[in-house]
Design a protein around this motif. Structure first.
Motif, short mmCIF file in Angstrom:
data_model
loop_
_atom_site.label_atom_id
_atom_site.label_comp_id
_atom_site.label_asym_id
_atom_site.label_seq_id
_atom_site.Cartn_x
_atom_site.Cartn_y
_atom_site.Cartn_z
N ASP A 257 24.02 1.47 -7.07
CA ASP A 257 24.98 2.49 -7.48
C ASP A 257 26.23 2.42 -6.59
N GLY A 258 27.38 2.31 -7.22
CA GLY A 258 28.62 2.22 -6.46
C GLY A 258 28.92 0.85 -5.90
N VAL A 259 28.00 -0.10 -6.07
CA VAL A 259 28.19 -1.46 -5.57
C VAL A 259 28.31 -2.44 -6.73
N ILE A 260 27.37 -2.41 -7.66
CA ILE A 260 27.44 -3.27 -8.84
C ILE A 260 28.58 -2.77 -9.72
N GLU A 261 29.57 -3.62 -9.93
CA GLU A 261 30.78 -3.20 -10.63
C GLU A 261 30.83 -3.66 -12.08
N HIS A 262 29.97 -4.60 -12.46
CA HIS A 262 30.06 -5.14 -13.81
C HIS A 262 28.73 -4.98 -14.55
N GLU A 263 27.85 -5.95 -14.46
CA GLU A 263 26.58 -5.85 -15.18
C GLU A 263 25.44 -6.30 -14.28
N ALA A 264 24.41 -5.46 -14.14
CA ALA A 264 23.24 -5.82 -13.34
C ALA A 264 22.44 -6.88 -14.08
N GLU A 265 22.17 -8.00 -13.41
CA GLU A 265 21.47 -9.09 -14.08
C GLU A 265 20.34 -9.62 -13.20
N GLY A 266 20.32 -10.94 -12.94
CA GLY A 266 19.18 -11.57 -12.29
C GLY A 266 18.81 -10.97 -10.93
N ILE A 267 17.52 -11.02 -10.60
CA ILE A 267 16.97 -10.46 -9.36
C ILE A 267 16.13 -11.53 -8.68
N ALA A 268 16.24 -11.62 -7.35
CA ALA A 268 15.40 -12.53 -6.57
C ALA A 268 15.03 -11.86 -5.26
N LEU A 269 13.99 -12.38 -4.59
CA LEU A 269 13.51 -11.80 -3.34
C LEU A 269 13.27 -12.90 -2.32
N TYR A 270 13.81 -12.70 -1.11
CA TYR A 270 13.53 -13.57 0.03
C TYR A 270 12.58 -12.82 0.95
N ARG A 271 11.39 -13.40 1.16
CA ARG A 271 10.34 -12.73 1.93
C ARG A 271 10.33 -13.23 3.38
N CYS A 272 10.39 -12.29 4.33
CA CYS A 272 10.25 -12.65 5.74
C CYS A 272 8.82 -12.44 6.22
N ASP A 274 5.29 -9.40 5.03
CA ASP A 274 4.84 -8.53 3.95
C ASP A 274 5.78 -7.38 3.66
N THR A 275 6.63 -7.02 4.61
CA THR A 275 7.50 -5.86 4.40
C THR A 275 8.99 -6.17 4.56
N GLU A 276 9.33 -7.21 5.29
CA GLU A 276 10.73 -7.50 5.54
C GLU A 276 11.23 -8.61 4.62
N GLY A 277 12.53 -8.58 4.39
CA GLY A 277 13.14 -9.60 3.55
C GLY A 277 14.38 -9.05 2.90
N TYR A 278 14.85 -9.77 1.85
CA TYR A 278 16.12 -9.44 1.23
C TYR A 278 16.03 -9.54 -0.29
N TRP A 279 16.49 -8.49 -0.95
CA TRP A 279 16.70 -8.56 -2.40
C TRP A 279 18.07 -9.15 -2.68
N VAL A 280 18.14 -9.99 -3.71
CA VAL A 280 19.42 -10.50 -4.20
C VAL A 280 19.60 -9.98 -5.62
N LEU A 281 20.68 -9.26 -5.86
CA LEU A 281 20.96 -8.67 -7.17
C LEU A 281 22.25 -9.25 -7.72
N THR A 282 22.23 -9.67 -8.96
CA THR A 282 23.40 -10.28 -9.59
C THR A 282 24.31 -9.23 -10.19
N LEU A 293 23.16 -8.33 -1.56
CA LEU A 293 21.90 -8.38 -0.82
C LEU A 293 21.55 -7.01 -0.25
N TYR A 294 20.26 -6.68 -0.36
CA TYR A 294 19.73 -5.40 0.12
C TYR A 294 18.46 -5.65 0.93
N GLY A 295 18.15 -4.72 1.84
CA GLY A 295 16.90 -4.78 2.57
C GLY A 295 15.72 -4.62 1.64
N ARG A 296 14.64 -5.33 1.94
CA ARG A 296 13.50 -5.38 1.03
C ARG A 296 12.84 -4.02 0.80
N THR A 297 12.63 -3.26 1.84
CA THR A 297 11.98 -1.96 1.70
C THR A 297 12.93 -0.80 1.98
#
Length: 360
Positions: A257-272, A274-282, A293-297
């Motif tokens: 919210d307030g970050v995605i300016e166009h259309e929310a699309e593909g999603i991926a996850l980088y796992r560090c 079981d709890t840490e890592g990074y979401w990638v949102l298109t 990029l967002y924190g995993r949890t």
């Protein structure tokens, strides 16, 4: 000389400090990061305008085969590329409704040695064994109406859980009223034994009121370690990603919210771990395509990157193991329905001050 702060001034300072803390906390998921960079693609595959490429997935035999497999909606087949160089290798499949045939293949996923393809116009999910692309059977033909995206994970043993977004519409193909959107996601379980697929429909779900309503859905991704299912809302008026649980309950949280300016699309996850890592949102756009990029949890916003070439991205896929010259992994993104672009994860991580050595 010692200066004594009057009590009323001290109280005012405390109030202002508290307000500042609240404002900072409420802005954790908004665009507060300063790092929003542009990166060069390591490669972009040859342009194939006629294919209408939607989504990529990666598979390896752990030895010599490293593939990116992408769905081609317009030609009803799969594109297979060398994952390390982007060289085109072969087509798989033809138009039709028989095994190893497709009608509008869209979402794609790989788990173990299984390739999963969502076919919008055949209203089903087709399962293959790799590397031979041996057809194993179909899932969801009795329940799916207009399926698009897919997410999968392996549970105990060789039992798998599968989620499919179902973007069914009214007779005029418009979005139904919210009261009819309670089946936007279909959940299945399946197993394969001796080359035989056995599957079971588990449930359909989706909120019909409030912030969890799923109006225009495609991309979906599962994080089983944290009981998290992310579902991208493509409605241009909303522009966020909903956070659900694995059993289909909306958590009340949204991302973007307030970050995605166009259309929310593909999603991926980088796992560090079981709890840490990074979401990638298109953030899909023909002119300002970005990956946030967002924190995993924590879902804290960490920054974004764009490609110098890559635009109008549908599907993405992230690999956390060495692939060719990509020693720390590689991020794949569809470019304008015509090609697949690759970015070094190390270059992404270095540019945004992220970890790049987590592994799987």
């Amino acid at each position: 000389m010692r200066i004594t702060t009057p009590p009323i001034v001290f109280l005012l300072l405390l109030v202002l400090l508290a307000i500042g803390c609240v404002e900072q906390k409420s802005g954790d998921t908004k665009r507060t990061a300063t790092k929003n960079v542009t990166l060069s693609e390591s490669f972009v595959t040859d342009t194939t305008r006629a294919e209408n490429i939607d989504s990529p997935a990666y598979w390896t035999d752990g030895k010599t085969i490293h593939w990116v497999i992408a769905t081609a909606k317009a030609t009803d087949r799969l594109m297979v590329y060398d994952a390390g160089t982007g060289a085109f290798l072969k087509h798989v499949g033809t138009k039709g409704n028989a095994p190893r045939q497709f009608r509008y293949p869209n979402g794609v996923a790989v788990v173990d040695d299984f390739l999963i393809i969502v076919e919008r116009d055949n209203h089903r999910v087709q399962l293959f064994h790799l590397p031979e692309f041996t057809p194993l059977g179909f899932i969801g033909a009795d329940e799916l109406r207009r399926p698009y995206g897919v997410a999968v994970f392996r549970g105990n043993g060789f039992f798998y859980t599968l989620y499919v977004t179902d973007n069914y519409g009214t007779d005029g193909e418009s979005v139904p009223p919210d009261s009819l959107l309670g089946e936007r996601v279909k959940q299945y379980s399946f197993t394969v034994a001796a080359g035989r697929l056995q599957s079971k429909f588990v449930r359909a779900f989706g909120e019909v009121t409030g912030g969890g309503v799923l109006r225009d859905v495609e991309s979906i991704y599962v994080d089983p370690e944290n009981n998290t299912l992310l579902i991208a809302e493509e409605d241009a008026r909303i522009r966020n990603v909903k956070v659900y649980t694995l059993d289909g309950n909306f958590t009340g949280k949204t991302i973007g919210d307030g970050v995605i300016e166009h259309e929310a699309e593909g999603i991926a996850l980088y796992r560090c771990n079981d709890t840490e890592g990074y979401w990638v949102l298109t953030d899909q756009s023909m002119s300002a395509n970005r990956f946030h990029l967002y924190g995993r949890t924590t879902f804290t916003y960490l920054g974004s990157f764009a490609g110098k070439v890559t635009l109008n991205t549908d599907g993405i896929w992230l690999v956390q193991q060495p692939v060719g010259s990509f020693e720390q992994g590689v991020f794949y993104a569809v470019h304008n329905d015509q090609a697949v672009a690759a970015f070094s994860w190390q270059s992404i991580a270095d540019s945004l001050s992220l970890r790049h050595d987590c592994g799987r």
